[in-house]
Design an enzyme around this catalytic site. Structure first.
Site, PDB file in Angstrom:
ATOM      1  N   SER A  82       1.726   4.326  -2.187  1.00  0.00           N
ATOM      2  CA  SER A  82       2.795   3.721  -2.973  1.00  0.00           C
ATOM      3  C   SER A  82       3.097   2.281  -2.561  1.00  0.00           C
ATOM      4  CB  SER A  82       4.076   4.561  -2.846  1.00  0.00           C
ATOM      5  OG  SER A  82       4.452   4.709  -1.492  1.00  0.00           O
ATOM      6  N   ASP A 247      15.631   2.843  -2.971  1.00  0.00           N
ATOM      7  CA  ASP A 247      15.454   4.213  -2.487  1.00  0.00           C
ATOM      8  C   ASP A 247      15.519   4.321  -0.966  1.00  0.00           C
ATOM      9  OD1 ASP A 247      13.052   3.120  -1.695  1.00  0.00           O
ATOM     10  OD2 ASP A 247      11.796   4.441  -2.910  1.00  0.00           O
ATOM     11  N   HIS A 250      10.947   2.502   0.270  1.00  0.00           N
ATOM     12  CA  HIS A 250       9.936   1.499  -0.046  1.00  0.00           C
ATOM     13  C   HIS A 250      10.502   0.097   0.142  1.00  0.00           C
ATOM     14  CE1 HIS A 250       8.400   5.066  -2.246  1.00  0.00           C
ATOM     15  NE2 HIS A 250       7.245   4.605  -1.789  1.00  0.00           N
TER      16      HIS A 250
END
Length: 337
Positions: A82, A247, A250
């Site tokens: 990610s 979040d 990240h």
């Protein structure tokens, strides 16, 4: 220094097990792993994560340079998890791939065709699939690929030797196809803000040890590495609201820019575009070291590049970061494959 040497020995054992098909080489005892698993479950409830699809940044960067030269565009590929995909930001221009493609275009004065096959949630065993996608079109083989992988291997308990074996094989396949390869090693998971002790200490130790072992595997497979863990570590701890995304897991746009600025010099050096000499500067802590010692030191100091020298030595460099240009709008139709 004793901690560095201990990490170097463990990293070498992991890399050796990876090279010879060995199983898992434990980084911590069974009791510590049990604590880690319990704390990870609690941390996941707090961190939350992100289910957003990362913005697609594929396309041509620096298109205006194409009118000044008849040289073909450079091709840049991105693989990994990610972080490589740019999860946590909402604009393509904020992803690490777009930032590096723009920087590479500006410094080379050539258009750069960028393609990203990274998958959020990917572990190192997904790299074989990603390499297949990246090399599917032999007419569009990248000149250079950047891989960012490792965090999910730690949190999902993949055996470190297995993790390094998958990564090293991906590097070898890309190098055999003619690609330069730069790996941003496993980030420091001890910096995630909602994660508390004892997980913070355990996660930091696990991720740094994997980063060191990754470096050995990558260097011995023909690639280069840039340590991302400690680079972001102190900065994330000091300014979590700025460098973490919504979040809390990240990176934010500024966090990705910090990482991209560290990778850009190595990216350019790999393509012969950086004027800085390879001679190490001892005053900056650079030099030729045994591969495992260079790997261990890099894992403890972010932004550190490790590249192969004459075996069994590696060159440790602390390249100066360069400001990145603002990514321009891309032309998605210009990229094939």
């Amino acid at each position: 220094m004793p901690m560095t040497m201990s990490r170097a020995r463990v990293a070498r054992r992991i890399a050796t097990a990876a090279a010879f098909g060995g199983g898992g080489v434990g980084l911590l005892g069974v009791a510590a792993v049990g604590v880690l698993l319990t704390e990870v479950r609690l941390a996941r409830r707090t961190v939350g994560g992100s289910s957003d699809i990362p913005p697609c940044a594929d396309g041509r960067y620096g298109a205006a340079f194409g009118h000044r030269t008849d040289r073909p565009p450079l091709r840049l590929g991105f693989l990994g998890d990610s972080t490589a995909a740019g999860q946590g930001v909402h604009r393509p221009s904020q992803t690490p791939g777009a930032l590096l493609a723009s920087g590479l275009a500006a410094l080379s004065e050539l258009p750069v065709d960028f393609r990203n096959v990274a998958l959020p949630g990917a572990q190192s065993d997904d790299l074989a699939r990603q390499v297949e996608l990246m090399l599917a079109d032999s007419a569009a083989t990248p000149d250079v690929c950047v891989i960012m992988i490792g965090a999910n291997d730690v949190t999902h308990r993949m055996a470190p030797a297995q993790s390094v074996r998958h990564l090293a094989e991906a590097v070898r396949r890309l190098r055999a196809a003619g690609c330069e390869v730069i790996v941003g090693t496993c980030p420091d998971l001890g910096t995630i803000e909602p994660v508390y002790q004892p997980l913070r200490w355990v996660a930091r130790r696990l991720s740094r040890q994997l980063a060191a072992a990754q470096t050995i595997g990558v260097i011995e497979s023909g690639g280069r590495t840039v340590s991302l863990g400690d680079l972001l570590g102190p900065e994330f701890e000091a300014r979590p609201r700025e460098l973490f995304g919504p979040d809390n897991y990240h990176p934010s746009a500024e966090g990705y820019a910090t990482a991209a600025m560290a990778v850009l010099p190595t990216l350019c050096v790999s393509l012969g575009l950086w004027p800085e000499e390879e001679r190490p500067e001892p005053a900056r802590g650079e030099g030729l070291l045994p591969v495992e010692q260079a790997a261990a030191e890099a894992a403890s100091e972010g932004g550190t590049e490790v590249t192969a020298s004459r075996a069994p030595w590696a060159l440790l460099k602390h390249r100066r970061r360069r400001q990145l240009p603002e990514p321009e709008p891309t032309d998605p139709s210009s990229v094939t494959g």
